[in-house]
Design an enzyme around this catalytic site. Structure first.
Site, PDB file in Angstrom:
ATOM      1  N   ARG A  13       0.789  -1.232   0.000  1.00  0.00           N
ATOM      2  CA  ARG A  13       0.000   0.000   0.000  1.00  0.00           C
ATOM      3  C   ARG A  13       0.814   1.270   0.000  1.00  0.00           C
ATOM      4  O   ARG A  13       0.309   2.335  -0.347  1.00  0.00           O
ATOM      5  CB  ARG A  13      -0.947  -0.024   1.190  1.00  0.00           C
ATOM      6  CG  ARG A  13      -1.826  -1.239   1.079  1.00  0.00           C
ATOM      7  CD  ARG A  13      -2.754  -1.351   2.202  1.00  0.00           C
ATOM      8  NE  ARG A  13      -3.878  -0.448   2.068  1.00  0.00           N
ATOM      9  CZ  ARG A  13      -4.805  -0.351   2.991  1.00  0.00           C
ATOM     10  NH1 ARG A  13      -4.707  -1.042   4.090  1.00  0.00           N
ATOM     11  NH2 ARG A  13      -5.816   0.467   2.827  1.00  0.00           N
TER      12      ARG A  13
ATOM     13  N   GLN B   4      -1.052   3.028  -5.707  1.00  0.00           N
ATOM     14  CA  GLN B   4      -2.143   3.625  -4.930  1.00  0.00           C
ATOM     15  C   GLN B   4      -3.476   3.674  -5.675  1.00  0.00           C
ATOM     16  O   GLN B   4      -4.533   3.563  -5.065  1.00  0.00           O
ATOM     17  CB  GLN B   4      -1.721   4.990  -4.411  1.00  0.00           C
ATOM     18  CG  GLN B   4      -0.866   4.776  -3.175  1.00  0.00           C
ATOM     19  CD  GLN B   4      -0.318   6.025  -2.556  1.00  0.00           C
ATOM     20  OE1 GLN B   4      -0.720   7.130  -2.900  1.00  0.00           O
ATOM     21  NE2 GLN B   4       0.620   5.854  -1.660  1.00  0.00           N
TER      22      GLN B   4
ATOM     23  N   ASP C 244      -5.596   0.443  -5.033  1.00  0.00           N
ATOM     24  CA  ASP C 244      -5.769   0.044  -3.639  1.00  0.00           C
ATOM     25  C   ASP C 244      -7.249  -0.148  -3.300  1.00  0.00           C
ATOM     26  O   ASP C 244      -7.949   0.788  -2.909  1.00  0.00           O
ATOM     27  CB  ASP C 244      -5.120   1.109  -2.742  1.00  0.00           C
ATOM     28  CG  ASP C 244      -5.105   0.716  -1.285  1.00  0.00           C
ATOM     29  OD1 ASP C 244      -5.787  -0.264  -0.917  1.00  0.00           O
ATOM     30  OD2 ASP C 244      -4.414   1.385  -0.503  1.00  0.00           O
TER      31      ASP C 244
ATOM     32  N   SER D 254      -8.389   0.644   0.384  1.00  0.00           N
ATOM     33  CA  SER D 254      -8.629   2.058   0.665  1.00  0.00           C
ATOM     34  C   SER D 254      -9.912   2.549   0.000  1.00  0.00           C
ATOM     35  O   SER D 254     -10.711   3.243   0.628  1.00  0.00           O
ATOM     36  CB  SER D 254      -7.458   2.920   0.178  1.00  0.00           C
ATOM     37  OG  SER D 254      -6.342   2.713   0.999  1.00  0.00           O
TER      38      SER D 254
ATOM     39  N   TYR E 148       1.029  -0.968   9.594  1.00  0.00           N
ATOM     40  CA  TYR E 148       0.015  -1.928  10.029  1.00  0.00           C
ATOM     41  C   TYR E 148       0.081  -2.113  11.539  1.00  0.00           C
ATOM     42  O   TYR E 148       1.054  -1.740  12.196  1.00  0.00           O
ATOM     43  CB  TYR E 148       0.165  -3.261   9.295  1.00  0.00           C
ATOM     44  CG  TYR E 148      -0.598  -3.250   7.991  1.00  0.00           C
ATOM     45  CD1 TYR E 148      -1.989  -3.291   8.007  1.00  0.00           C
ATOM     46  CD2 TYR E 148       0.049  -3.144   6.779  1.00  0.00           C
ATOM     47  CE1 TYR E 148      -2.712  -3.246   6.834  1.00  0.00           C
ATOM     48  CE2 TYR E 148      -0.668  -3.105   5.587  1.00  0.00           C
ATOM     49  CZ  TYR E 148      -2.054  -3.164   5.635  1.00  0.00           C
ATOM     50  OH  TYR E 148      -2.773  -3.109   4.473  1.00  0.00           O
TER      51      TYR E 148
HETATM   52  P1  NAI Z   1      -7.101  -1.853   8.814  1.00  0.00           P
HETATM   53  O1  NAI Z   1      -8.426  -1.941   8.130  1.00  0.00           O
HETATM   54  O2  NAI Z   1      -6.155  -2.976   8.674  1.00  0.00           O
HETATM   55  O3  NAI Z   1      -7.332  -1.562  10.367  1.00  0.00           O
HETATM   56  C1  NAI Z   1      -8.007  -0.402  10.775  1.00  0.00           C
HETATM   57  C2  NAI Z   1      -7.249   0.280  11.885  1.00  0.00           C
HETATM   58  O4  NAI Z   1      -7.360  -0.501  13.060  1.00  0.00           O
HETATM   59  C3  NAI Z   1      -5.750   0.463  11.628  1.00  0.00           C
HETATM   60  O5  NAI Z   1      -5.430   1.818  11.750  1.00  0.00           O
HETATM   61  C4  NAI Z   1      -5.097  -0.404  12.703  1.00  0.00           C
HETATM   62  O6  NAI Z   1      -3.884   0.167  13.196  1.00  0.00           O
HETATM   63  C5  NAI Z   1      -6.154  -0.399  13.787  1.00  0.00           C
HETATM   64  N1  NAI Z   1      -6.015  -1.512  14.724  1.00  0.00           N
HETATM   65  C6  NAI Z   1      -5.736  -2.814  14.458  1.00  0.00           C
HETATM   66  N2  NAI Z   1      -5.663  -3.524  15.594  1.00  0.00           N
HETATM   67  C7  NAI Z   1      -5.928  -2.660  16.608  1.00  0.00           C
HETATM   68  C8  NAI Z   1      -6.009  -2.793  18.028  1.00  0.00           C
HETATM   69  N3  NAI Z   1      -5.797  -3.961  18.625  1.00  0.00           N
HETATM   70  N4  NAI Z   1      -6.262  -1.689  18.738  1.00  0.00           N
HETATM   71  C9  NAI Z   1      -6.482  -0.496  18.138  1.00  0.00           C
HETATM   72  N5  NAI Z   1      -6.428  -0.297  16.819  1.00  0.00           N
HETATM   73  C10 NAI Z   1      -6.160  -1.374  16.059  1.00  0.00           C
HETATM   74  O7  NAI Z   1      -6.385  -0.494   8.410  1.00  0.00           O
HETATM   75  P2  NAI Z   1      -6.301   0.212   6.997  1.00  0.00           P
HETATM   76  O8  NAI Z   1      -7.300   1.276   6.908  1.00  0.00           O
HETATM   77  O9  NAI Z   1      -6.339  -0.845   5.961  1.00  0.00           O
HETATM   78  O10 NAI Z   1      -4.878   0.883   7.069  1.00  0.00           O
HETATM   79  C11 NAI Z   1      -3.737   0.096   7.427  1.00  0.00           C
HETATM   80  C12 NAI Z   1      -2.497   0.926   7.374  1.00  0.00           C
HETATM   81  O11 NAI Z   1      -2.139   1.203   6.039  1.00  0.00           O
HETATM   82  C13 NAI Z   1      -2.643   2.281   8.062  1.00  0.00           C
HETATM   83  O12 NAI Z   1      -1.417   2.557   8.688  1.00  0.00           O
HETATM   84  C14 NAI Z   1      -2.835   3.230   6.951  1.00  0.00           C
HETATM   85  O13 NAI Z   1      -2.445   4.537   7.275  1.00  0.00           O
HETATM   86  C15 NAI Z   1      -1.921   2.587   5.908  1.00  0.00           C
HETATM   87  N6  NAI Z   1      -2.281   2.994   4.566  1.00  0.00           N
HETATM   88  C16 NAI Z   1      -1.310   3.587   3.820  1.00  0.00           C
HETATM   89  C17 NAI Z   1      -1.600   4.018   2.557  1.00  0.00           C
HETATM   90  C18 NAI Z   1      -0.535   4.692   1.795  1.00  0.00           C
HETATM   91  O14 NAI Z   1       0.541   4.919   2.300  1.00  0.00           O
HETATM   92  N7  NAI Z   1      -0.821   5.045   0.579  1.00  0.00           N
HETATM   93  C19 NAI Z   1      -2.902   3.794   1.918  1.00  0.00           C
HETATM   94  C20 NAI Z   1      -3.836   3.127   2.804  1.00  0.00           C
HETATM   95  C21 NAI Z   1      -3.511   2.747   4.063  1.00  0.00           C
END
Ligand code: NAI
Length: 385
Positions: free
Chosen positions: A121, A127, A130, A133, A232
């Site tokens: 990601r 992107q 994705d 997202s 993650y």
């Molecule tokens: P996800 O759908 O996998 O999870 C949702 C959220 O829940 C995440 O922020 C995760 O840290 C949180 N989470 C998981 N276990 C937890 C716990 N035990 N307690 C509290 N919170 C908890 O997340 P998503 O939306 O798929 O994003 C995953 C990562 O990828 C994020 O860091 C996001 O910023 C990053 N990302 C980066 C992108 C980029 O750089 N272009 C694009 C999309 C996402």
């Protein structure tokens, strides 16, 4: 080169893998497209719209599989379709790779199956492919509307001659793509928002949207781990889980709306809200568990059902919110697929916009293809989690 679209085989999935607009784009690039009749109906895309965009309509999934070299789908293919795959065919969809029981069949048939959820990601050229997202963004928005609909009071503050209406208190647990959009939507509706995540980087994002950060204490060692996971979730210690439960307990005792979004790719969702906390919540408060389909963040949540606890708290098991916005989520998903499909073609072939000269250029050394391919060359390639 012909691309096929297979219809979802579940009434709870209203999305379609390619839309008429996507068909137009693919036709311009020199592809032919064949759609299983009715595949877009639940997303308000009738067969006639696909025909007008230049697609052929097939009466059955078997017919699509017979004609197409690349097969697109929203979720995993129905087993009756997988049976008809032949060597060299490509399947692209959200295949739920870690819980997919058909990978051996894909491999045995000689198909290359791409699971879109495995996209790297942070890679900037990936992107626009994705799907997590694009779908989570819409889901985060809709989760707030679902909550507003279940809640028997308004979100914004009102000053009326009959009295002042207090704004709703909303708590968001898990602040990835869906959580951030949920904060933005709840703020737009006038709610007071608090949010938490085990990634410390989320604090600044929450605050920039006008939310209050719920802080869970973290050891130096955990802070290092959090930095090293590439965005993650990291595996929290028992102490962190205990501290988090106490923070959640306090915040939820006061909350009107709770939206949980925490997922861990390839594993069951973490349990963030326990029965003891639910028992302290106010009658009429609403929880939307967006992780209900992968084990649930909220104790007792049931996928696709709304339950009411003995103290009057409503828990919505929102397993597939993007399907509730099927027209828009299909548009974005289809764009993601078109962007990916174009990277599968040999560069020389794409210069010549003739369907006959387009050739697949499968390359497991490519960092996107290599990450997404869960079967290729008769092998299952999925790394264990
Ligand atoms: P996800 O759908 O996998 O999870 C949702 C959220 O829940 C995440 O922020 C995760 O840290 C949180 N989470 C998981 N276990 C937890 C716990 N035990 N307690 C509290 N919170 C908890 O997340 P998503 O939306 O798929 O994003 C995953 C990562 O990828 C994020 O860091 C996001 O910023 C990053 N990302 C980066 C992108 C980029 O750089 N272009 C694009 C999309 C996402």
């Amino acid at each position: 080169m012909k691309i096929g679209v297979i219809s979802a085989d579940s009434a709870s999935e209203k999305r379609v893998a390619l839309t008429p607009d996507a068909v137009k784009k693919l036709r311009k690039l020199g592809f032919e497209v064949v759609i299983q009749s009715g595949a877009g109906q639940a997303a308000y895309y009738a067969d006639e719209l696909y025909q007008a965009a230049g697609a052929d309509i097939a009466n059955s999934s078997t017919e699509v599989v017979k004609q197409a070299q690349i097969i697109t789908t929203v979720n995993d293919l129905p087993a009756a379709v997988t049976e008809h795959l032949t060597a060299g065919q490509v399947v692209i969809g959200m295949l739920d790779p870690y819980r997919n029981s058909q990978l051996d069949t894909y491999a045995a048939k000689g198909a290359t199956a791409f699971a879109m959820e495995l996209l790297p990601r942070t890679l900037s050229r990936a992107q626009n492919m994705d799907v997590l997202s694009s779908q989570a963004n819409l889901a985060g928005y809709k989760a707030v509307l679902l909550a507003a609909n279940e809640y028997s009071r308004p979100f914004p503050m009102f000053m009326t001659s009959a009295g002042t209406v207090k704004p709703a208190k909303v708590v968001i647990l898990g602040v990835g793509v869906a959580g951030l959009q949920a904060i933005a939507t709840a703020k737009r509706l006038g709610a007071v928002v608090e949010a938490s995540d085990l990634r410390p980087a989320a604090k600044e994002q929450v605050e920039s949207l006008g939310g209050k950060w719920l802080d869970v204490p973290m050891s130096e060692d955990e802070a290092q781990k959090a930095k090293a996971t590439g965005g993650y979730a990291w595996t929290p210690s028992e102490q962190y889980i205990k501290d988090q439960a106490a923070v959640v307990d306090k915040a939820l005792s006061n909350a009107d709306i709770v939206i949980t979004t925490a997922q861990i790719p390839g594993r069951d969702a973490p349990r963030l809200v326990h029965g003891a906390t639910l028992a302290k919540m106010k009658a009429g408060s609403v929880l939307i568990d967006m992780a209900a389909g992968t084990g649930g963040n909220v104790e007792g949540s049931v996928p696709d059902e709304t339950i009411t606890t003995p103290n009057g708290v409503r828990i919505v098991g929102a397993a597939n919110i993007p399907s509730q916005l099927a027209a828009q989520s299909s548009d974005l998903y289809a764009n993601n697929l078109v962007n990916f499909i174009t990277t599968l073609m040999a560069p020389a072939a794409t210069d010549d916009a003739s369907a006959k000269t387009l050739a697949l250029n499968l390359d497991m050394n490519d960092e996107i293809q290599g990450a997404l391919a869960v079967t290729h060359d008769n092998q299952v390639r999925l790394a264990k989690r």
